[in-house]
Write an enzyme that holds these catalytic residues in place. Structure first.
Site, short mmCIF file in Angstrom:
data_model
loop_
_atom_site.label_atom_id
_atom_site.label_comp_id
_atom_site.label_asym_id
_atom_site.label_seq_id
_atom_site.Cartn_x
_atom_site.Cartn_y
_atom_site.Cartn_z
N ARG A 57 38.11 16.88 -3.16
CA ARG A 57 37.10 15.91 -3.63
C ARG A 57 37.63 14.99 -4.72
O ARG A 57 37.20 13.83 -4.81
CB ARG A 57 35.87 16.66 -4.15
CG ARG A 57 35.19 17.56 -3.13
CD ARG A 57 34.74 16.78 -1.92
NE ARG A 57 34.01 17.64 -0.98
CZ ARG A 57 33.72 17.27 0.25
NH1 ARG A 57 34.09 16.08 0.71
NH2 ARG A 57 33.06 18.09 1.05
N LYS B 96 41.98 14.42 3.00
CA LYS B 96 41.52 15.14 4.18
C LYS B 96 42.66 15.56 5.11
O LYS B 96 42.48 16.46 5.92
CB LYS B 96 40.58 14.23 4.99
CG LYS B 96 39.36 13.75 4.23
CD LYS B 96 38.22 14.73 4.38
CE LYS B 96 36.91 14.12 3.90
NZ LYS B 96 35.81 15.09 4.02
N GLN C 59 39.77 12.47 -3.04
CA GLN C 59 38.88 11.62 -2.24
C GLN C 59 38.16 10.57 -3.10
O GLN C 59 38.09 9.40 -2.75
CB GLN C 59 37.85 12.52 -1.54
CG GLN C 59 36.92 11.80 -0.56
CD GLN C 59 35.96 12.77 0.13
OE1 GLN C 59 36.02 13.99 -0.07
NE2 GLN C 59 35.07 12.24 0.94
N GLU D 234 32.04 22.19 10.21
CA GLU D 234 31.80 21.18 11.24
C GLU D 234 31.90 21.81 12.62
O GLU D 234 32.42 22.91 12.79
CB GLU D 234 32.83 20.03 11.12
CG GLU D 234 32.87 19.43 9.71
CD GLU D 234 33.52 18.06 9.67
OE1 GLU D 234 33.74 17.46 10.74
OE2 GLU D 234 33.82 17.60 8.56
N ASP E 130 37.02 21.12 7.91
CA ASP E 130 37.69 19.91 7.44
C ASP E 130 37.91 20.04 5.93
O ASP E 130 37.14 19.52 5.12
CB ASP E 130 36.82 18.69 7.77
CG ASP E 130 37.43 17.39 7.26
OD1 ASP E 130 38.66 17.32 7.16
OD2 ASP E 130 36.67 16.45 6.96
N THR F 49 43.40 20.77 8.61
CA THR F 49 42.10 20.94 9.26
C THR F 49 42.23 22.19 10.12
O THR F 49 43.20 22.32 10.87
CB THR F 49 41.75 19.72 10.14
OG1 THR F 49 41.82 18.54 9.34
CG2 THR F 49 40.37 19.85 10.75
N HIS G 130 23.59 15.83 5.04
CA HIS G 130 24.86 15.75 4.31
C HIS G 130 25.04 14.36 3.71
O HIS G 130 25.36 14.20 2.53
CB HIS G 130 26.02 16.10 5.24
CG HIS G 130 27.38 15.91 4.62
ND1 HIS G 130 27.85 16.68 3.58
CD2 HIS G 130 28.37 15.03 4.91
CE1 HIS G 130 29.08 16.28 3.25
NE2 HIS G 130 29.41 15.29 4.05
N ASP H 291 36.81 12.16 12.93
CA ASP H 291 35.81 12.92 12.20
C ASP H 291 34.60 12.03 11.91
O ASP H 291 34.76 10.94 11.37
CB ASP H 291 36.42 13.44 10.88
CG ASP H 291 35.54 14.50 10.23
OD1 ASP H 291 34.70 15.10 10.93
OD2 ASP H 291 35.70 14.73 9.02
N GLU I 99 34.57 21.91 4.64
CA GLU I 99 33.45 21.27 5.31
C GLU I 99 33.23 21.98 6.62
O GLU I 99 34.13 22.07 7.46
CB GLU I 99 33.72 19.77 5.54
CG GLU I 99 33.69 18.96 4.25
CD GLU I 99 33.74 17.45 4.48
OE1 GLU I 99 34.22 17.03 5.56
OE2 GLU I 99 33.31 16.70 3.59
N GLU J 115 28.07 20.11 -1.98
CA GLU J 115 26.61 20.12 -1.92
C GLU J 115 26.04 21.46 -2.38
O GLU J 115 25.04 21.50 -3.11
CB GLU J 115 26.13 19.90 -0.48
CG GLU J 115 26.35 18.53 0.08
CD GLU J 115 26.03 18.53 1.57
OE1 GLU J 115 24.86 18.41 1.92
OE2 GLU J 115 26.96 18.71 2.38
CA CA Z 1 34.48 15.87 7.41
#
Ligand code: CA
Length: 453
Positions: free
Chosen positions: A248, A264, A251, A212, A244, A268, A145, A138, A210, A385
């Site tokens: 948070r 993570k 993380q 992607e 993904d 996925t 971002h 990844d 996320e 975000e």
């Molecule tokens: Ca990612």
């Protein structure tokens, strides 16, 4: 990349649903996937999406309907994952796409009587992760971002000094990659709030998606033999959508100094259809124009071709539906819309960089782009975000608000390419519902949490 008869916007199919202007899968697309009839004992095998149907490539092969395709490519279509086809390189996929286009075009109507033998309604099919993914990497290729997330934690210095020189990435986990439609369990993990002196173990309270784009590797490279930037795209079979999922709070506590780990790797999600670079040929775009003052890519990450056309003009959207919205019959709400053209690094640069130290990529490996965010609030590709670290919650049409995902929320990602003079093509959907954290992992320390079931 030149355009040919398969890209002709006037081309129509005898599969009527493929002529619907709104379909993601007109005859100009023909993405690859792996499927079988739902609730059957059939072997999974390769297919191509056409309108609301799947062209059964193995059945079409048995019926002798795919012309001018190398035998090894036809044999690969009967296998339960696309790795065998990917290993044969992009030429094999191109031959199959051309043969399928010839078979499905409206003026080949003599084939229509065979429809029941070679077509399966998508609605009646079980779709699989398209490849046996050996390794999953990844990246972090959106400068928007990286700047947004960096500014939350380092307001004065959002971008680290390496960002514009080296495509940042980490090795992800392949075993927990699931196909669109698979429900995802809220992970439990170790977190520490700023006002806590010690961490606790319990369900994540800051679950995020996320948005992607994923690239499946076609032919690999030998260990010790880097892929040059000029050859990089020839090693990419095609693209899909990737969610993904990210916790948070886990993380934040675990990521230093070695990067993402359990935040993570619990799930996925990938979309089931792989759109080839051949199908994307009308939608190529210049690489991200680097602002004045940014360094030029180092020579091993630069080619004029990549600069001229290494981008993909792909629009990406995230939609959200809460459990309450579904119960009340409220349609999903679009949370963001952005473009893949804003990525700082191209797919070709990601491949060249990944192998630049001699690392070998193998057929079926998955490289994901990193969260695709643009310069506007509307184009931010994750909730962290979009709701700005929880300070600007999103209002849903049900009256609920979201700073992070709640149990029962469904995240739906969509992607499509539109350009004047060309037929619109799409990626289908990448969706998943959030399930509550597993009971057995809810320990004494978190007995006070309300866990929605
Ligand atoms: Ca990612």
């Amino acid at each position: 990349m030149t355009l040919d008869a398969t890209h002709d916007p006037r081309l129509r199919s005898w599969v009527e649903s493929a002529n619907d202007p709104a379909t993601d899968f007109p005859i100009q697309n023909l993405p690859f996937g792996v499927f079988r009839r739902a609730q059957s004992n059939e072997s999974p095998r390769a297919g191509m999406a056409i309108g609301d149907r799947i062209l059964d490539l193995a059945a079409a092969t048995d019926a002798g309907m795919l012309r001018d395709v190398p035998t090894d490519a036809l044999v690969a279509c009967a296998r339960p994952e696309l790795n065998h086809l990917m290993r044969l390189g992009r030429g094999a996929a191109r031959a199959l796409r051309i043969a399928a286009s010839d078979l499905l075009r409206a003026d080949a109507a003599r084939q229509a009587d065979a429809a029941s033998r070679i077509l399966v309604p998508i609605a009646d099919a079980e779709l699989f992760v398209p490849a046996a993914i050996g390794d999953y990497t990844d990246f972090y290729a959106s400068v928007h971002h990286a700047t947004n997330v960096g500014s939350m934690f380092r307001p004065d210095n959002p971008l680290l000094p390496n960002y514009k020189w080296v495509p940042i990435g980490y090795h992800g986990r392949a075993s927990s990659i699931v196909v669109s439609g698979t429900a995802v369990r809220r992970p439990a993990g170790q977190t520490r709030d700023p006002d806590q002196s010690e961490p606790t173990y319990g369900p994540s309270r800051r679950l995020d998606y996320e948005l992607e784009v994923g690239a499946f590797i076609a032919e690999g490279n030998a260990l010790g033999a880097p892929i040059s930037i000029g050859d990089a795209e020839m090693h990419v079979f095609g693209l899909c959508l990737v969610n993904d999922w990210s916790a948070r709070d886990i993380q934040t506590w675990e990521y230093q100094p070695l990067g993402p780990f359990l935040a993570k790797n619990f799930a996925t999600t990938v979309s089931p259809w792989v759109v080839t670079f051949d199908a994307l040929a009308p939608f190529r775009a210049r690489a991200y124009p680097r602002p004045v003052g940014d360094p030029a890519p180092l020579p091993h990450l630069f080619s004029q071709n990549d600069t001229n056309s290494g981008g993909v003009d792909l629009t990406l959207e995230v939609w959200l539906a809460s459990a309450q919205m579904r119960e009340r019959g409220i349609a999903p709400m679009r949370v963001s819309r952005g473009s893949f053209t804003g990525m700082y690094w191209t797919i070709g640069q990601l491949v060249a960089h990944h192998t630049s130290n001699g690392c070998d990529l193998r057929p079926g490996d998955l490289l994901a782009s990193g969260t695709v965010s643009g310069p506007t609030k509307e184009s931010r590709g994750c909730l962290l975000e979009r709701a700005w670290r929880g300070t600007e919650p999103i209002e849903l049409p049900s009256g609920e608000t979201r700073a992070f995902l709640q149990d029962g929320d469904e995240v739906i990602m969509r992607g499509y390419c539109e350009r004047s003079g060309h037929r619109r093509i799409g990626f289908g959907e990448c969706r998943g519902v959030v399930l509550s954290a597993p009971r057995r992992q809810v320990g004494r320390q978190v007995a006070g949490f309300t866990i929605n079931v």
